[in-house]
Design a protein around this motif. Structure first.
Motif, mmCIF file in Angstrom:
data_model
loop_
_atom_site.group_PDB
_atom_site.id
_atom_site.type_symbol
_atom_site.label_atom_id
_atom_site.label_comp_id
_atom_site.label_asym_id
_atom_site.label_seq_id
_atom_site.Cartn_x
_atom_site.Cartn_y
_atom_site.Cartn_z
ATOM 1 N N SER A 66 54.826 58.710 35.643
ATOM 2 C CA SER A 66 53.953 59.257 34.602
ATOM 3 C C SER A 66 53.224 58.149 33.863
ATOM 4 O O SER A 66 53.620 56.981 33.900
ATOM 5 C CB SER A 66 54.786 60.056 33.602
ATOM 6 O OG SER A 66 55.623 59.178 32.855
ATOM 7 N N TRP A 67 52.173 58.533 33.131
ATOM 8 C CA TRP A 67 51.480 57.584 32.272
ATOM 9 C C TRP A 67 52.413 57.080 31.183
ATOM 10 O O TRP A 67 52.300 55.926 30.749
ATOM 11 C CB TRP A 67 50.227 58.204 31.672
ATOM 12 C CG TRP A 67 49.093 58.263 32.632
ATOM 13 C CD1 TRP A 67 48.502 59.375 33.150
ATOM 14 C CD2 TRP A 67 48.405 57.150 33.205
ATOM 15 N NE1 TRP A 67 47.503 59.015 34.014
ATOM 16 C CE2 TRP A 67 47.417 57.657 34.064
ATOM 17 C CE3 TRP A 67 48.538 55.759 33.081
ATOM 18 C CZ2 TRP A 67 46.557 56.833 34.788
ATOM 19 C CZ3 TRP A 67 47.681 54.933 33.798
ATOM 20 C CH2 TRP A 67 46.708 55.471 34.640
ATOM 21 N N ASP A 68 53.335 57.901 30.748
ATOM 22 C CA ASP A 68 54.306 57.474 29.739
ATOM 23 C C ASP A 68 55.161 56.329 30.280
ATOM 24 O O ASP A 68 55.366 55.320 29.606
ATOM 25 C CB ASP A 68 55.182 58.662 29.319
ATOM 26 C CG ASP A 68 56.083 58.334 28.155
ATOM 27 O OD1 ASP A 68 55.566 57.834 27.130
ATOM 28 O OD2 ASP A 68 57.301 58.561 28.271
ATOM 29 N N ARG A 79 55.209 52.429 28.994
ATOM 30 C CA ARG A 79 56.432 51.757 28.534
ATOM 31 C C ARG A 79 56.593 50.396 29.206
ATOM 32 O O ARG A 79 56.923 49.410 28.558
ATOM 33 C CB ARG A 79 57.668 52.622 28.805
ATOM 34 C CG ARG A 79 57.909 53.685 27.763
ATOM 35 C CD ARG A 79 59.323 54.263 27.850
ATOM 36 N NE ARG A 79 59.771 54.594 29.183
ATOM 37 C CZ ARG A 79 59.577 55.756 29.800
ATOM 38 N NH1 ARG A 79 58.929 56.727 29.186
ATOM 39 N NH2 ARG A 79 60.039 55.962 31.009
ATOM 40 N N SER A 110 51.067 52.382 24.575
ATOM 41 C CA SER A 110 51.259 53.832 24.568
ATOM 42 C C SER A 110 50.781 54.443 25.879
ATOM 43 O O SER A 110 50.025 53.828 26.636
ATOM 44 C CB SER A 110 50.480 54.457 23.403
ATOM 45 O OG SER A 110 49.084 54.371 23.659
ATOM 46 N N ARG A 111 51.201 55.678 26.109
ATOM 47 C CA ARG A 111 50.749 56.427 27.280
ATOM 48 C C ARG A 111 49.227 56.523 27.267
ATOM 49 O O ARG A 111 48.560 56.306 28.270
ATOM 50 C CB ARG A 111 51.370 57.827 27.265
ATOM 51 C CG ARG A 111 50.827 58.749 28.351
ATOM 52 C CD ARG A 111 51.329 60.173 28.182
ATOM 53 N NE ARG A 111 50.941 60.790 26.926
ATOM 54 C CZ ARG A 111 49.746 61.312 26.672
ATOM 55 N NH1 ARG A 111 48.799 61.278 27.590
ATOM 56 N NH2 ARG A 111 49.484 61.855 25.508
#
Length: 198
Positions: free
Chosen positions: A72-74, A78, A83-84
């Motif tokens: 994921s972009w999240d 990280r 941030s995402r």
């Protein structure tokens, strides 16, 4: 190691030293010229610019590969320490088959997409059995072209020079320059393609 600390400190140091070594060591006589020649610092600046551009390209390709692997972009944010939303804003323009898949042209071609690091070799194997030859690729896609032969494919890490030379001696042909961290090879098989499979 935590999710955010995917490299141990010693690995981090070795990567940094490897980049510094490449910047200082590849241009002939650069390190020695810094002791006596002010122009050497301009060469150092030029070599550092090339190193930074290459690092930026590798980072972009690594993000594309992580996304192609289903992260994921999240998760990407990280690892990058942002941030995402910041990760997505910086890298999304190059992400996804719609943004990167080329137009088709020339002989009968098709695009295999969306692909991931986990399914692309199976997709290429199936296409090769049907007589589709890999002609170019990018993150999340491969472009194949109709051929009267069957094809086999290999994906190998870019860093293994002797393996690449051995494969080429065995009749494997590199396709393109690679997409970090992979390089792709193709080799025709002796049997003809089944036109009915297409």
């Amino acid at each position: 190691m935590s999710d955010e600390q995917l490299l141990d400190p010693a690995e981090d140091v070795r990567i940094r030293e490897g980049i510094a070594h490449a910047v200082l060591g590849v241009p002939d006589g650069l390190a020695e010229s810094l002791e006596r020649d002010p122009a050497g610092f301009l060469r150092l600046l030029a070599a550092s610019r090339v190193g930074a551009e290459e690092s930026s390209r590798l980072l972009r390709e690594a993000v594309q590969q992580a996304r192609a692997a289903g992260h994921s972009w999240d998760a990407v944010g990280r690892v990058l320490g942002v941030s995402r939303q910041a990760a997505q804003q910086r890298f999304a323009a190059k992400d996804g088959p719609g943004a990167t898949a080329p137009g088709l042209g020339g002989p009968e071609q098709r695009v295999l997409t969306p692909l991931t690091a986990f399914n692309e070799m199976a997709a290429l194997e199936a296409a090769g059995r049907e007589g589709w030859q890999l002609v170019r690729y990018g993150p999340l896609y491969h472009v194949v072209e109709a051929s009267d032969r069957r094809w086999e494919y290999r994906r190998v890490p870019m860093a293994f020079g002797p393996r690449h030379r051995r494969m080429e001696a065995e009749g494997w042909t590199p396709v393109g320059a690679g997409v970090f961290p992979w390089r792709y090879y193709k080799r025709p098989l002796d049997d003809a393609a089944d036109d009915q499979a297409r």
